[in-house]
Design a protein around this motif. Structure first.
Motif, PDB file in Angstrom:
ATOM      1  N   ALA A 585       0.858  -1.195   0.000  1.00 12.74           N
ATOM      2  CA  ALA A 585       0.000   0.000   0.000  1.00 12.74           C
ATOM      3  C   ALA A 585       0.885   1.233   0.000  1.00 12.74           C
ATOM      4  N   LEU A 586       0.783   2.024  -1.064  1.00 21.11           N
ATOM      5  CA  LEU A 586       1.511   3.287  -1.195  1.00 21.11           C
ATOM      6  C   LEU A 586       0.493   4.408  -1.161  1.00 21.11           C
ATOM      7  N   TYR A 587       0.819   5.532  -0.519  1.00 25.05           N
ATOM      8  CA  TYR A 587      -0.176   6.578  -0.291  1.00 25.05           C
ATOM      9  C   TYR A 587       0.548   7.904  -0.067  1.00 25.05           C
ATOM     10  N   THR A 588      -0.220   8.982  -0.095  1.00 28.69           N
ATOM     11  CA  THR A 588       0.323  10.304   0.229  1.00 28.69           C
ATOM     12  C   THR A 588      -0.126  10.712   1.629  1.00 28.69           C
ATOM     13  N   ASP A 589       0.492  11.767   2.162  1.00 27.94           N
ATOM     14  CA  ASP A 589       0.267  12.115   3.565  1.00 27.94           C
ATOM     15  C   ASP A 589      -1.150  12.583   3.847  1.00 27.94           C
ATOM     16  N   GLY A 590      -1.897  12.993   2.814  1.00 30.35           N
ATOM     17  CA  GLY A 590      -3.278  13.401   3.048  1.00 30.35           C
ATOM     18  C   GLY A 590      -4.133  12.300   3.643  1.00 30.35           C
ATOM     19  N   LEU A 591      -3.763  11.030   3.407  1.00 31.92           N
ATOM     20  CA  LEU A 591      -4.543   9.909   3.934  1.00 31.92           C
ATOM     21  C   LEU A 591      -4.334   9.754   5.431  1.00 31.92           C
ATOM     22  N   ILE A 592      -3.103   9.782   5.878  1.00 34.79           N
ATOM     23  CA  ILE A 592      -2.847   9.512   7.292  1.00 34.79           C
ATOM     24  C   ILE A 592      -3.029  10.750   8.165  1.00 34.79           C
ATOM     25  N   GLU A 593      -3.038  11.941   7.556  1.00 35.39           N
ATOM     26  CA  GLU A 593      -3.230  13.159   8.339  1.00 35.39           C
ATOM     27  C   GLU A 593      -4.664  13.658   8.285  1.00 35.39           C
ATOM     28  N   ALA A 594      -5.560  12.906   7.639  1.00 38.19           N
ATOM     29  CA  ALA A 594      -6.966  13.302   7.585  1.00 38.19           C
ATOM     30  C   ALA A 594      -7.593  13.146   8.965  1.00 38.19           C
ATOM     31  N   GLY A 595      -8.698  13.880   9.177  1.00 44.16           N
ATOM     32  CA  GLY A 595      -9.404  13.759  10.442  1.00 44.16           C
ATOM     33  C   GLY A 595      -8.677  14.356  11.620  1.00 44.16           C
ATOM     34  N   HIS A 596      -7.789  15.314  11.383  1.00 47.98           N
ATOM     35  CA  HIS A 596      -7.057  16.013  12.450  1.00 47.98           C
ATOM     36  C   HIS A 596      -6.221  15.052  13.296  1.00 47.98           C
ATOM     37  N   THR A 620     -10.698  -2.980  -1.017  1.00 47.99           N
ATOM     38  CA  THR A 620      -9.681  -2.519  -0.077  1.00 47.99           C
ATOM     39  C   THR A 620      -9.526  -1.003  -0.144  1.00 47.99           C
ATOM     40  N   CYS A 621      -9.452  -0.460  -1.358  1.00 46.29           N
ATOM     41  CA  CYS A 621      -9.328   0.998  -1.511  1.00 46.29           C
ATOM     42  C   CYS A 621     -10.511   1.718  -0.875  1.00 46.29           C
ATOM     43  N   ASP A 622     -11.714   1.228  -1.167  1.00 45.24           N
ATOM     44  CA  ASP A 622     -12.909   1.879  -0.622  1.00 45.24           C
ATOM     45  C   ASP A 622     -12.951   1.779   0.897  1.00 45.24           C
ATOM     46  N   THR A 623     -12.578   0.623   1.423  1.00 46.69           N
ATOM     47  CA  THR A 623     -12.592   0.436   2.873  1.00 46.69           C
ATOM     48  C   THR A 623     -11.596   1.363   3.562  1.00 46.69           C
ATOM     49  N   VAL A 624     -10.411   1.477   2.995  1.00 47.24           N
ATOM     50  CA  VAL A 624      -9.389   2.347   3.585  1.00 47.24           C
ATOM     51  C   VAL A 624      -9.856   3.797   3.602  1.00 47.24           C
ATOM     52  N   LEU A 625     -10.371   4.275   2.475  1.00 50.11           N
ATOM     53  CA  LEU A 625     -10.805   5.671   2.418  1.00 50.11           C
ATOM     54  C   LEU A 625     -11.971   5.923   3.360  1.00 50.11           C
ATOM     55  N   HIS A 626     -12.900   4.990   3.425  1.00 48.28           N
ATOM     56  CA  HIS A 626     -14.063   5.169   4.301  1.00 48.28           C
ATOM     57  C   HIS A 626     -13.639   5.220   5.764  1.00 48.28           C
ATOM     58  N   ALA A 627     -12.684   4.384   6.135  1.00 45.22           N
ATOM     59  CA  ALA A 627     -12.249   4.331   7.534  1.00 45.22           C
ATOM     60  C   ALA A 627     -11.378   5.521   7.911  1.00 45.22           C
ATOM     61  N   MET A 628     -10.596   6.022   6.973  1.00 44.88           N
ATOM     62  CA  MET A 628      -9.624   7.064   7.305  1.00 44.88           C
ATOM     63  C   MET A 628     -10.185   8.478   7.182  1.00 44.88           C
ATOM     64  N   LEU A 629     -11.259   8.644   6.420  1.00 45.74           N
ATOM     65  CA  LEU A 629     -11.779   9.988   6.171  1.00 45.74           C
ATOM     66  C   LEU A 629     -13.080  10.205   6.920  1.00 45.74           C
ATOM     67  N   ASP A 630     -13.332  11.458   7.328  1.00 46.33           N
ATOM     68  CA  ASP A 630     -14.593  11.818   7.963  1.00 46.33           C
ATOM     69  C   ASP A 630     -15.295  12.938   7.196  1.00 46.33           C
ATOM     70  N   GLY A 631     -15.021  13.046   5.926  1.00 47.93           N
ATOM     71  CA  GLY A 631     -15.627  14.082   5.084  1.00 47.93           C
ATOM     72  C   GLY A 631     -14.711  14.401   3.931  1.00 47.93           C
ATOM     73  N   GLN A 632     -14.904  15.597   3.363  1.00 54.58           N
ATOM     74  CA  GLN A 632     -14.046  16.031   2.272  1.00 54.58           C
ATOM     75  C   GLN A 632     -12.623  16.222   2.789  1.00 54.58           C
ATOM     76  N   PRO A 633     -11.623  15.606   2.145  1.00 57.86           N
ATOM     77  CA  PRO A 633     -10.250  15.715   2.668  1.00 57.86           C
ATOM     78  C   PRO A 633      -9.727  17.137   2.572  1.00 57.86           C
ATOM     79  N   ALA A 634      -8.905  17.506   3.556  1.00 55.76           N
ATOM     80  CA  ALA A 634      -8.287  18.829   3.553  1.00 55.76           C
ATOM     81  C   ALA A 634      -7.091  18.891   2.615  1.00 55.76           C
ATOM     82  N   ASP A 635      -6.562  17.732   2.250  1.00 57.25           N
ATOM     83  CA  ASP A 635      -5.422  17.663   1.337  1.00 57.25           C
ATOM     84  C   ASP A 635      -5.684  16.545   0.343  1.00 57.25           C
TER      85      ASP A 635
END
Length: 775
Positions: A585-596, A620-635
């Motif tokens: 799994a490769l990702y950018t920092d907007g994923l792990i820094e979402a949700g304050h 898997t992609c949908d599950t990760v985004l749903h779990a990590m985000l709580d709305g429109q991402p800030a980044d």
């Protein structure tokens, strides 16, 4: 007993000293002393009061009597009495004049005045009170305020009157009150004060009230404009900004507010000129109402060209209207829906103001008042409406311009990202890209999947600093440069070094159209399905996650590398064995820094989610985004997941060759046998020819050890490796030349060919298409 009698006392009452000396002073009183005087007399305190004294001719003399206590030698209290007749105090004519002045002042002050006795009943009201209460002094005298004027507010005022009389403490209250003589409620500031004598005793109460409706309205208007400055334009979203205007204006200014915009504004486009003929279509973008609105948000309405909203937008001038105005009645005659709404809710006035900024017409805003207690809109209200609309229009236009840039940057971003991931055998992949909310703007996140020689694949994810078109353009340049470097097939650490040099040149030439410094983070990984190894390097990027087939999740501890653009610091690679069926799994920092969350919390949350993901990569992609985000991402967020595959031993054939021309024939025979075993006899001739040429060149020009490898994948791959770093190249052979045509034949007979360098030499590879047979 009187012990002294002055000449003035004799002249005032016409008694001689012999007639009064030695007699009690109380015998000179023609009536009882006031209660306050008796109390002070008993307390041996000085006092002054108006009293009636006996005249020598058995008449009465009204005087102002002043009593001062005198100490005597025997411990008793003596008194000095000074009397002044009313005429001597000012003269009869003067006193009558003063009385008239006091009466005029009482009636003509710009206050409502009311005097109450000790029982809380009205004694007198002034003319302003009579006019505002629509009554007379005679009708109210002797009544309690709650009996004279009906309603909870007057009952509350009566209670205050009685409390002031009981406590002797003044009170102040401000409220809106609707008096019978007024058409609507006015803002009143009311003071209720006790009426005290010189002894401090309460003899009644005074009600004084000032109508400060104009001042209150002015303060309300200033507060409204201040509130508008604070709350309108909190975002760069057109719809939200329009709604903020509606929300602010309903707060104390209007009962219904609607904001209608041209369709182009909502899409960030430049609005077209307003047509002078034909209906004007406007979309209801925002509304706030205390009743059911005439038009739902999102609906499009066609305004006749002669309607007040259309004329307002065409001329750029606002207007105030009553429902009976010909412009309004003519408009409603063409709009039965609004006409029905007007009949049901009976608005009494409208203000229509244009939304116009920087010479651009954006739409109109309509303010409506329904409440009977609110005054109809006037020219001063029109100025407020135009001020509100002007401020909101600038914010809406800013949002429109930003929307245009956002859509342009998003389109550019999407065009630069891979539309679909390429098919290859090394990994199964899925990806997601989510742009940031419009407040932040589209950034420079990207991902890529690049097929490499030898059935290998490169997995890339990166993030350019900043947002907007410039960040997207920089991302496109870096992605193109990375693909070019990947084609050269250099190791990950070397590739990042070249990319770092490129970013430094982009930032330092001074000729680029990207303002400021260009910086980025990047992760580059190469997976080999034959050796089942993965080599990767990071340039300041968050670590990838590896999920092995047994469900274990590990955040890979890559050697730290600086972000691209700093220069001067080395990059290091990490190589590890990856079991078949593992998930990267490769990702950018907007994923792990979402949700304050902070980075550590984000990494822990990502590990938890990946541990429970199923077999489907899309899921898997949908599950990760749903779990990590709580709305429109800030980044921006880029996510790339890959499940590794492996080529079994039966799909790979390897021969170590001696440094002897004799092995060329042996190699052809071995190739023929292997292709026959794989059922690829049709590729035998070309493969033998290609292998012969490459092996011969290795023996003639390179250095041992020499290795021949065949890989059966989606294509047939033929590789020859040696220990030399000298790269072969195509050249044009002359007619009489005996050599120089080998690589030309290789290039003509294969689909692709190239060279990649290793730590011990180089590998020359070719690919041929395998024709799929129908089953």
């Amino acid at each position: 007993m009187l012990t002294s009698w002055s000449l003035g006392a004799q002249q005032l009452l016409h008694y001689s000293a012999a007639q009064v000396m030695g007699r009690p002073a109380a015998e000179l009183l023609a009536g009882p002393l006031p209660e306050t005087a008796r109390l002070r007399l008993a307390a041996s305190e000085g006092w002054i009061a108006s009293v009636a004294l006996r005249h020598h001719d058995h008449g009465r003399a009204t005087c102002t009597l002043r009593a001062l206590p005198l100490a005597t030698g025997d411990g008793r209290t003596g008194w000095l009495l000074e009397a002044t007749s009313a005429r001597e105090a000012g003269g009869g004519a003067d006193r009558d004049g003063e009385d008239r002045l006091l009466r005029w002042a009482f009636d003509q002050v710009p206050f409502v005045l009311g005097v109450f006795d000790t029982r809380g009943r009205l004694v007198r009201i002034n003319r302003r009170f009579e006019r505002n209460a629509k009554t007379t002094n005679e009708e109210l005298r002797g009544l309690r305020l709650s009996e004279a004027l009906h309603g909870p507010v007057f009952e509350a005022d009566q209670a205050i009157v009685e409390r002031v009389i009981a406590t002797g403490e003044p009170e102040h209250v401000e409220r809106y009150v609707h008096l019978p003589g007024e058409g609507r409620a006015h803002a009143w500031g009311t003071d209720l004060s006790p009426l005290l004598d010189s002894a401090g005793l309460v003899h009644g109460a005074l009600l004084s009230a000032l109508d400060h409706t104009e001042q209150d309205t002015a303060r309300s208007r200033l507060a409204l404009l201040n509130q508008a400055s604070e709350h309108i334009g909190s975002s760069l979203d057109v719809t939200r900004t329009a709604q903020e205007l509606a929300d602010v204006a309903v707060s104390g200014y209007a009962d219904v507010v609607s904001v209608d915009l041209l369709e182009a504004v909502l899409h960030g486009e430049e609005p077209p000129p307003i047509p002078a003929v034909g209906p004007l279509p406007l979309r209801r973008t925002a509304a706030r109402s205390t009743v059911e609105p005439a038009l739902e948000t999102g609906q499009v309405a066609d305004y006749p060209v002669d309607s007040p909203p259309a004329r307002c937008l065409l001329t750029g001038r606002g207007s105030v209207h009553l429902p009976t105005d010909p412009e309004i009645t003519g408009w409603l005659a063409q709009d039965p829906v609004r006409a029905a709404w007007v009949r049901e809710y009976r608005p009494h006035s409208f203000v229509i103001a244009p939304l116009r900024a920087r010479g651009t017409h954006l739409g109109v805003v309509v303010f409506t008042r329904l409440a009977e207690s609110a005054p109809p809109f006037d020219p001063a209200d029109l100025e407020i409406a135009e001020e509100l609309a002007g401020r909101a229009a600038v914010c809406i236009d800013n949002a429109r311009r930003y929307t245009r840039e956002y859509c342009t940057a998003l389109a550019l971003q999407e065009s630069l990202l891979p539309q679909r991931l390429p098919e290859q055998a090394a990994v199964e992949t899925a990806s997601r890209y989510l742009p940031a909310g419009t407040q932040a703007g589209v950034g420079g996140d990207w991902f890529d999947v690049i097929p490499l020689s030898g059935a290998r694949v490169a997995l890339v994810v990166g993030d350019v600093v900043g947002h907007g078109i410039h960040a997207s353009a920089a991302m496109g340049r870096l992605r193109t440069a990375m693909r070019t470097l990947a084609d050269v097939d250099v190791p990950p650490d070397e590739l990042l070094s070249h990319l770092d040099d490129l970013v430094i040149r982009l930032s330092g030439t001074g000729l680029e159209d990207i303002p400021g410094d260009v910086g980025a983070t990047c992760l580059y990984a190469v997976y080999d399905p034959v050796s089942r190894t993965c080599s990767m390097a990071s340039a300041g990027h968050p670590p990838p996650a590896l999920v092995t087939p047994d469900g274990n999740v590990r955040l890979l501890d890559l050697p730290p590398g600086p972000p691209l653009g700093l220069g001067g610091l080395p990059f290091e690679s990490l190589e590890l064995d990856v079991p078949e069926g593992s998930l990267l799994a490769l990702y950018t920092d907007g994923l792990i820094e979402a949700g304050h969350r902070d980075v550590d919390e984000g990494l822990q949350a990502l590990s938890t989610v990946l541990a429970d993901c199923g077999a489907s990569l899309e899921t898997t992609c949908d599950t990760v985004l749903h779990a990590m985000l709580d709305g429109q991402p800030a980044d921006d967020i880029a996510l790339l997941v890959a499940r590794t595959r492996a080529l079994d031993a039966g799909s790979v054939a390897i021969w170590d060759l001696r440094d002897d021309p004799v092995v060329v024939g042996q190699a052809r025979a071995q190739i023929s046998d292997q292709l026959r075993a794989w059922g690829l006899e049709e590729l035998t001739f070309v493969t033998e020819l290609v292998a012969s040429e490459l092996v011969t060149n290795a023996i003639r020009y390179a250095a041992p050890p020499i290795q021949l490898r065949l890989i059966r994948d989606r294509s047939l791959i033929c590789e020859v490796s040696d220990a030399s770093s000298t790269s072969p190249h195509l050249r044009r052979a002359r007619t009489m030349d005996e050599g120089g045509r080998g690589l030309m034949l290789v290039a003509r007979l294969t689909e692709a060919w190239g060279t990649r360098y290793t730590g011990t030499g180089k590998t020359i590879w070719t690919e041929q298409t395998i024709l799929r047979r129908n089953s």
